[in-house]
Enzyme design. Structure first.
Site, PDB file in Angstrom:
ATOM      1  N   HIS A   1       0.870  -1.199   0.000  1.00  0.00           N
ATOM      2  CA  HIS A   1       0.000   0.000   0.000  1.00  0.00           C
ATOM      3  C   HIS A   1       0.899   1.239   0.000  1.00  0.00           C
ATOM      4  O   HIS A   1       1.642   1.483  -0.953  1.00  0.00           O
ATOM      5  CB  HIS A   1      -0.939  -0.095   1.204  1.00  0.00           C
TER       6      HIS A   1
ATOM      7  N   HIS B   1      -1.460   0.425 -12.816  1.00  0.00           N
ATOM      8  CA  HIS B   1      -2.482   0.890 -11.869  1.00  0.00           C
ATOM      9  C   HIS B   1      -3.684  -0.048 -11.912  1.00  0.00           C
ATOM     10  O   HIS B   1      -4.003  -0.602 -12.956  1.00  0.00           O
ATOM     11  CB  HIS B   1      -2.938   2.311 -12.221  1.00  0.00           C
TER      12      HIS B   1
ATOM     13  N   ARG C   1      -1.425  12.523 -11.636  1.00  0.00           N
ATOM     14  CA  ARG C   1      -0.567  12.903 -10.504  1.00  0.00           C
ATOM     15  C   ARG C   1       0.898  12.736 -10.870  1.00  0.00           C
ATOM     16  O   ARG C   1       1.767  13.447 -10.372  1.00  0.00           O
ATOM     17  CB  ARG C   1      -0.928  12.073  -9.265  1.00  0.00           C
TER      18      ARG C   1
ATOM     19  N   ASP D   1       3.714   7.219  -8.091  1.00  0.00           N
ATOM     20  CA  ASP D   1       4.950   7.023  -7.334  1.00  0.00           C
ATOM     21  C   ASP D   1       6.220   7.211  -8.149  1.00  0.00           C
ATOM     22  O   ASP D   1       7.306   7.251  -7.590  1.00  0.00           O
ATOM     23  CB  ASP D   1       4.952   5.623  -6.708  1.00  0.00           C
TER      24      ASP D   1
ATOM     25  N   ARG E   1      -3.063  11.971   3.705  1.00  0.00           N
ATOM     26  CA  ARG E   1      -4.318  11.210   3.815  1.00  0.00           C
ATOM     27  C   ARG E   1      -5.124  11.532   5.074  1.00  0.00           C
ATOM     28  O   ARG E   1      -6.330  11.263   5.124  1.00  0.00           O
ATOM     29  CB  ARG E   1      -4.022   9.705   3.775  1.00  0.00           C
TER      30      ARG E   1
HETATM   31  N1  CMX Z   1       5.660  -4.349 -13.480  1.00  0.00           N
HETATM   32  C1  CMX Z   1       5.583  -5.695 -13.605  1.00  0.00           C
HETATM   33  N2  CMX Z   1       4.430  -6.371 -13.700  1.00  0.00           N
HETATM   34  C2  CMX Z   1       3.308  -5.652 -13.732  1.00  0.00           C
HETATM   35  C3  CMX Z   1       3.304  -4.254 -13.656  1.00  0.00           C
HETATM   36  C4  CMX Z   1       4.543  -3.605 -13.508  1.00  0.00           C
HETATM   37  N3  CMX Z   1       4.634  -2.273 -13.366  1.00  0.00           N
HETATM   38  N4  CMX Z   1       2.029  -3.817 -13.701  1.00  0.00           N
HETATM   39  C5  CMX Z   1       1.239  -4.896 -13.813  1.00  0.00           C
HETATM   40  N5  CMX Z   1       2.016  -6.010 -13.814  1.00  0.00           N
HETATM   41  C6  CMX Z   1       1.551  -7.405 -13.860  1.00  0.00           C
HETATM   42  C7  CMX Z   1       0.771  -7.703 -12.574  1.00  0.00           C
HETATM   43  O1  CMX Z   1       1.637  -8.072 -11.510  1.00  0.00           O
HETATM   44  C8  CMX Z   1      -0.137  -8.835 -13.010  1.00  0.00           C
HETATM   45  O2  CMX Z   1       0.650 -10.016 -13.032  1.00  0.00           O
HETATM   46  P1  CMX Z   1       0.004 -11.438 -12.583  1.00  0.00           P
HETATM   47  O3  CMX Z   1      -1.136 -11.650 -13.535  1.00  0.00           O
HETATM   48  O4  CMX Z   1       1.145 -12.382 -12.760  1.00  0.00           O
HETATM   49  O5  CMX Z   1      -0.442 -11.263 -11.178  1.00  0.00           O
HETATM   50  C9  CMX Z   1      -0.466  -8.451 -14.444  1.00  0.00           C
HETATM   51  O6  CMX Z   1       0.592  -7.570 -14.875  1.00  0.00           O
HETATM   52  C10 CMX Z   1      -1.771  -7.734 -14.622  1.00  0.00           C
HETATM   53  O7  CMX Z   1      -1.793  -6.627 -13.766  1.00  0.00           O
HETATM   54  P2  CMX Z   1      -2.821  -5.426 -13.952  1.00  0.00           P
HETATM   55  O8  CMX Z   1      -4.188  -5.992 -13.974  1.00  0.00           O
HETATM   56  O9  CMX Z   1      -2.401  -4.588 -15.096  1.00  0.00           O
HETATM   57  O10 CMX Z   1      -2.579  -4.565 -12.635  1.00  0.00           O
HETATM   58  P3  CMX Z   1      -2.955  -4.920 -11.119  1.00  0.00           P
HETATM   59  O11 CMX Z   1      -4.216  -4.196 -10.776  1.00  0.00           O
HETATM   60  O12 CMX Z   1      -2.903  -6.383 -10.860  1.00  0.00           O
HETATM   61  O13 CMX Z   1      -1.728  -4.266 -10.329  1.00  0.00           O
HETATM   62  C11 CMX Z   1      -0.187  -2.605  -9.592  1.00  0.00           C
HETATM   63  C12 CMX Z   1      -1.580  -2.854 -10.198  1.00  0.00           C
HETATM   64  C13 CMX Z   1      -0.057  -1.091  -9.316  1.00  0.00           C
HETATM   65  C14 CMX Z   1      -0.064  -3.355  -8.227  1.00  0.00           C
HETATM   66  C15 CMX Z   1       0.893  -3.084 -10.589  1.00  0.00           C
HETATM   67  O14 CMX Z   1       0.786  -2.341 -11.770  1.00  0.00           O
HETATM   68  C16 CMX Z   1       2.301  -2.990 -10.033  1.00  0.00           C
HETATM   69  O15 CMX Z   1       2.757  -3.904  -9.334  1.00  0.00           O
HETATM   70  N6  CMX Z   1       3.061  -1.890 -10.338  1.00  0.00           N
HETATM   71  C17 CMX Z   1       4.406  -1.723  -9.854  1.00  0.00           C
HETATM   72  C18 CMX Z   1       4.407  -1.295  -8.381  1.00  0.00           C
HETATM   73  C19 CMX Z   1       3.967   0.145  -8.231  1.00  0.00           C
HETATM   74  O16 CMX Z   1       4.419   1.054  -8.940  1.00  0.00           O
HETATM   75  N7  CMX Z   1       3.066   0.388  -7.246  1.00  0.00           N
HETATM   76  C20 CMX Z   1       2.544   1.730  -7.000  1.00  0.00           C
HETATM   77  C21 CMX Z   1       1.034   1.817  -7.340  1.00  0.00           C
HETATM   78  C22 CMX Z   1       0.567   3.251  -7.206  1.00  0.00           C
HETATM   79  C23 CMX Z   1      -0.934   3.395  -7.128  1.00  0.00           C
HETATM   80  O17 CMX Z   1      -1.655   2.394  -6.892  1.00  0.00           O
HETATM   81  O18 CMX Z   1      -1.429   4.539  -7.262  1.00  0.00           O
END
Ligand code: CMX
Length: 391
Positions: free
Chosen positions: A230, A271, A280, A326, A352
């Site tokens: 989170h 996302h 953002r 981020d 927040r």
């Molecule tokens: N890098 C690698 N893999 C990624 C990815 C990334 N940036 N974004 C999505 N994926 C992968 C997911 O892990 C998922 O894999 P699995 O099917 O093996 O589980 C697949 O692609 C599909 O994902 P999605 O439906 O597009 O996205 P999710 O809702 O599952 O996940 C998020 C969203 C943010 C957790 C993911 O994009 C991620 O891990 N990003 C990198 C971490 C990050 O920057 N986090 C900050 C988020 C900020 C915010 O929420 O505002």
């Protein structure tokens, strides 16, 4: 299996919804913000891109009052916050006793709890606004006590804007406080609220639904925010940017491909709801182009912003290959002298407090004709083992 079939149901619940973290299950309404796939978060109907450069005080007013303030209202709201901002002296004794190597988010949670014990009134609205006004000084003191800089802490100056009170308390030498204030103001506005169902907001409202105090509820929300899945993602993002160590496009692309091959996330991209670049992120890139275009980490993220979406798009299961909030925040904070990534989630938490506080007031005093949302009690279905005694 069909779990409900009310004529007005928003969603037909099935077993696929069980043990899914309530994902997509409607549980209530939110008066402060919502998120759309194209424009991201909106505060009270305004897309965040339109609010990014406003003063935090005016955006807090918006979240509480559901409309932007006039000049007169803005001045009077600032005065009100000033009158609420003083924090009780006992807080410093508690901070002095905390383990210095504890995570700053744990300090923040304990700090908020302590403020509640020392100054809580039991009135939802007063307590939420009081805590909002107390946050800058608490944040500054957390930095100072955690780092052992306890000598010569300047007295709080309640006449300053919220962000100015933090940088005044922090009192770092050799930094440009005006630029630091600007970066922090934008950071706060961008992070204040994000709909009703994100984990920390949901957790805070759930705690408040049992009529725990605003302070106990917000401390609970901070505990939820502290997790690496989170709020702590922003810390990981900047650590990731530092690991890249170059702004050469070919090298950056090699790095991104290497991370994907190693099954590690490409931080700062993707996302759950947005399907284009997070506004953002765009707002912070625009600020960075103005303030630190030649900073080494900013050069890295500028290239990453071009390269990573192209590489991530090669994988069709990644639904949004674009930059998220981020990607740039840590780089900007680092540039203005806030270089320790472990603190980044506390800024998120500080922001927040405004959004979650406003949502708690809505749920406690406005929803259901003023009666408030009842104590949270979602239904859990008994599993086979738990039914054995009925055999
Ligand atoms: N890098 C690698 N893999 C990624 C990815 C990334 N940036 N974004 C999505 N994926 C992968 C997911 O892990 C998922 O894999 P699995 O099917 O093996 O589980 C697949 O692609 C599909 O994902 P999605 O439906 O597009 O996205 P999710 O809702 O599952 O996940 C998020 C969203 C943010 C957790 C993911 O994009 C991620 O891990 N990003 C990198 C971490 C990050 O920057 N986090 C900050 C988020 C900020 C915010 O929420 O505002």
């Amino acid at each position: 299996m069909r779990l409900s079939g009310e004529p007005e149901s928003l969603l037909e619940l099935t077993t696929a919804h069980l043990n899914s973290g309530l994902r997509g299950v409607p549980v209530g309404t939110c008066r402060t913000s919502f998120v759309t796939p194209d424009e991201g978060v909106h505060y009270c109907g305004y897309p965040i891109g339109e609010l990014a450069m406003l003063a935090p005080e005016d955006v807090i007013y918006l979240l509480y009052n559901k409309e932007l303030p006039t000049l007169e209202q803005s001045v009077s709201f600032r005065k009100d916050l000033q009158s609420r901002g003083a924090i009780p002296p006992g807080i410093e004794e508690v901070l002095a006793s905390l383990p210095r190597n504890g995570h700053p988010m744990d300090w923040l949670s304990i700090g908020i709890h302590t403020l509640g014990m020392l100054s809580g009134t039991g009135n939802w609205s007063d307590d939420a606004l009081n805590l909002t006004a107390q946050m800058p000084r608490l944040m500054g003191l957390i930095f100072r006590y955690r780092e052992g800089r306890t000598e010569g802490i300047p007295d709080d100056d309640l006449n300053l804007p919220l962000v100015g009170r933090f940088t005044h308390t922090l009192d770092l030498q050799d930094v440009d406080k005006a630029v630091m204030n600007r970066i922090l103001s934008t950071y706060l506005v961008l992070h204040m609220d994000h709909g009703g169902g994100n984990l920390s907001t949901f957790a805070g409202k759930a705690v408040a639904s049992g009529h725990a105090s605003v302070f106990a509820s917000l401390a609970g929300a901070m505990n939820a925010l502290s997790g690496p899945l989170h709020g702590r993602a922003n810390q990981s993002c900047f650590e990731f940017v530092k690991r890249i160590g170059t702004s050469d496009p070919a090298e950056v692309e090699r790095f991104v491909r290497g991370e994907l091959e190693a099954k590690r996330p490409v931080f700062g991209f993707g996302h759950a709801v947005l399907r284009s670049e997070d506004p953002r992120a765009a707002a912070q890139f625009a600020l960075g182009e103005e303030i630190c275009p030649d900073d080494e980490y900013f050069r890295t993220i500028r290239v990453l912003r071009e390269v990573a979406p192209r590489v991530l798009s090669e994988n069709p299961k990644i639904r949004n290959p674009n930059a998220n909030v981020d990607i740039a925040s840590g780089t900007l904070l680092n540039f203005v002298g806030l270089s320790k990534a472990e603190y980044y989630t506390t800024f998120f938490g500080w922001a927040r407090v405004a959004g979650i506080g406003a949502q708690i007031i809505d749920e406690r005093t406005v929803m259901r004709g003023g009666k408030g949302v009842p104590i949270y009690r979602p239904k859990y279905i008994a599993e086979e083992q738990s039914l054995r005694h009925l055999d």
